[in-house]
Design an enzyme around this catalytic site. Sequence first.
Site, mmCIF file in Angstrom:
data_model
loop_
_atom_site.group_PDB
_atom_site.id
_atom_site.type_symbol
_atom_site.label_atom_id
_atom_site.label_comp_id
_atom_site.label_asym_id
_atom_site.label_seq_id
_atom_site.Cartn_x
_atom_site.Cartn_y
_atom_site.Cartn_z
ATOM 1 N N LYS A 78 0.778 -1.170 -0.026
ATOM 2 C CA LYS A 78 -0.064 -0.031 0.134
ATOM 3 C C LYS A 78 0.900 1.076 0.046
ATOM 4 O O LYS A 78 1.779 1.286 0.783
ATOM 5 C CB LYS A 78 -0.878 -0.039 1.372
ATOM 6 C CG LYS A 78 -2.093 0.747 1.205
ATOM 7 C CD LYS A 78 -3.144 -0.124 0.481
ATOM 8 C CE LYS A 78 -4.398 0.884 0.326
ATOM 9 N NZ LYS A 78 -5.677 0.363 -0.270
ATOM 10 N N GLY A 180 -18.854 8.353 -1.217
ATOM 11 C CA GLY A 180 -17.986 8.783 -2.240
ATOM 12 C C GLY A 180 -18.029 7.955 -3.429
ATOM 13 O O GLY A 180 -19.295 7.435 -3.554
ATOM 14 N N VAL A 182 -17.316 4.461 -3.818
ATOM 15 C CA VAL A 182 -17.802 3.137 -3.476
ATOM 16 C C VAL A 182 -19.424 3.339 -2.802
ATOM 17 O O VAL A 182 -20.275 2.783 -3.271
ATOM 18 C CB VAL A 182 -17.035 2.403 -2.692
ATOM 19 C CG1 VAL A 182 -17.569 0.984 -2.298
ATOM 20 C CG2 VAL A 182 -15.687 2.053 -3.192
HETATM 21 P P1 NAD Z 1 -13.936 8.228 -1.498
HETATM 22 O O1 NAD Z 1 -12.973 9.203 -0.910
HETATM 23 O O2 NAD Z 1 -14.410 8.444 -2.843
HETATM 24 O O3 NAD Z 1 -15.174 8.435 -0.549
HETATM 25 C C1 NAD Z 1 -15.348 8.479 0.860
HETATM 26 C C2 NAD Z 1 -16.329 9.303 1.196
HETATM 27 O O4 NAD Z 1 -16.313 9.367 2.780
HETATM 28 C C3 NAD Z 1 -16.323 10.710 0.965
HETATM 29 O O5 NAD Z 1 -17.348 11.042 0.211
HETATM 30 C C4 NAD Z 1 -15.875 11.393 2.235
HETATM 31 O O6 NAD Z 1 -16.512 12.877 2.105
HETATM 32 C C5 NAD Z 1 -16.676 10.448 3.212
HETATM 33 N N1 NAD Z 1 -16.251 10.550 4.664
HETATM 34 C C6 NAD Z 1 -14.993 10.804 5.170
HETATM 35 N N2 NAD Z 1 -15.019 10.746 6.380
HETATM 36 C C7 NAD Z 1 -16.522 10.647 6.936
HETATM 37 C C8 NAD Z 1 -17.251 10.629 8.030
HETATM 38 N N3 NAD Z 1 -16.564 10.704 9.071
HETATM 39 N N4 NAD Z 1 -18.469 10.369 8.089
HETATM 40 C C9 NAD Z 1 -19.038 10.413 6.687
HETATM 41 N N5 NAD Z 1 -18.492 10.384 5.599
HETATM 42 C C10 NAD Z 1 -17.059 10.661 5.641
HETATM 43 O O7 NAD Z 1 -13.280 6.644 -1.168
HETATM 44 P P2 NAD Z 1 -14.033 5.231 -1.803
HETATM 45 O O8 NAD Z 1 -12.923 5.268 -3.103
HETATM 46 O O9 NAD Z 1 -15.276 5.500 -1.759
HETATM 47 O O10 NAD Z 1 -13.663 4.438 -0.977
HETATM 48 C C11 NAD Z 1 -14.072 4.342 0.658
HETATM 49 C C12 NAD Z 1 -13.800 3.097 1.570
HETATM 50 O O11 NAD Z 1 -13.629 2.142 1.141
HETATM 51 C C13 NAD Z 1 -12.269 3.502 1.894
HETATM 52 O O12 NAD Z 1 -11.857 3.328 3.131
HETATM 53 C C14 NAD Z 1 -11.269 2.742 1.006
HETATM 54 O O13 NAD Z 1 -9.947 2.311 1.526
HETATM 55 C C15 NAD Z 1 -12.350 1.465 0.916
HETATM 56 N N6 NAD Z 1 -11.975 0.644 -0.460
HETATM 57 C C16 NAD Z 1 -12.231 1.176 -1.508
HETATM 58 C C17 NAD Z 1 -12.182 0.687 -2.920
HETATM 59 C C18 NAD Z 1 -12.402 1.256 -3.988
HETATM 60 O O14 NAD Z 1 -12.456 0.673 -4.974
HETATM 61 N N7 NAD Z 1 -12.479 2.518 -4.164
HETATM 62 C C19 NAD Z 1 -11.570 -0.627 -2.572
HETATM 63 C C20 NAD Z 1 -11.476 -1.327 -1.416
HETATM 64 C C21 NAD Z 1 -11.680 -0.423 -0.255
#
Ligand code: NAD
Length: 351
Positions: A78, A180, A182
């Site tokens: 990572k 966001g 996902v």
């Molecule tokens: P992203 O940054 O697009 O979305 C995260 C969202 O959470 C944002 O809209 C942000 O404003 C919001 N947020 C942050 N802190 C918050 C809180 N305390 N309360 C409410 N909302 C809050 O990220 P993503 O790509 O959607 O990923 C989300 C999670 O899934 C992360 O932990 C990431 O590591 C995990 N993940 C993502 C993927 C992927 O394919 N993108 C794959 C595996 C795991």
Amino acid sequence: MDLAAADSPAATFVPLKDEAAGLDGVIALHSAALGPGAGGCRFWDYPTAEAAQVDAARLAQGMSYKNAMAGLPFGGGKAVLRKPSGGFDRAALFRAFGRAVEDLGGRYITAEDVGTTPFDMGCVAGQTRYVAGLPRAEGETGGDPSPWTARGVFISMKLAAEYQLGKPLSACSVAIQGVGNVGAALARLLALEGARLIVADVHALNAARTAEETLAEIVEPGAIVAAEADIFSPCALGGVLDRSTIPQLKARIVCGAANNQLATAQDGRALADRGVLYAPDYVVNAGGIINVAGEYLGWDAVSTANRVERIAMRLMSVLNHADEARLPTNLAADALAQQILADARAQEPAL
Ligand code: NAD
């Protein structure tokens, strides 16, 4: 590039520093038993270098387990980059990161994670071939992994609802923390299925956009853990389930995309003791890395999609193992992942 030994004997840290480009962060490499370390690049406001390093180490271990459980020929890795506090040239920063990835000669393969985009990975790809998650044409494997991550969480949730509550998602309410990339895609899938949705996001615009599309109810970010819902779905950042939040949960299932949802492994026991089914994060959120692997290894779209669908079967094997071994589900998943890594090490030729 210096490879500094990590606190954890199983991990190695590669510092990332290019002041001119604004690059400041670390790559953490965990087990390489199954192959080179593969995992996304996070771009976030870390208050200190130590905080970034701790997060990288935990996320890299999660990737070892995630890749093992997803049946992928990759180890754990990572990258965590600290967002510069002032103005910066985004393309230059990610080009500098790409050069650092290239210096590792294939020991680490990167892709998107929180805070990074296909555009950023395009900048990385100008410097190294050890990258996936690049912009792709419709129907091709690869590109933004988020919809695939959402798909894996969705089918896992479906299974968990039947297993724990004996009802379909159309009869369930789901509280999503973070809409966001996902979380928003997951909300759309759940809305199509007829689930009732409650969402919260620290970026009010994200919550409003999802609510408009899915008729979700919006609550304040501080109220989402305790929302009256069958399922709580953490899709923001990690560490959300701890001693103070677990007693607030009304949901009987936790199933979401965020990595490292449990603050400590003991929190898995606390959830089980409350009768909450915890769908282990790295088992259910593997859709994105499966899509990344498909892009990197050249699988076609159908075989990549089929592998994502197998996530539900893997979750079932974790639930069965938890049941048989009387373990909380997080420890049952760790035990299965560790067994896969041990089997791979046992097959390595002796030096
Ligand atoms: P992203 O940054 O697009 O979305 C995260 C969202 O959470 C944002 O809209 C942000 O404003 C919001 N947020 C942050 N802190 C918050 C809180 N305390 N309360 C409410 N909302 C809050 O990220 P993503 O790509 O959607 O990923 C989300 C999670 O899934 C992360 O932990 C990431 O590591 C995990 N993940 C993502 C993927 C992927 O394919 N993108 C794959 C595996 C795991």
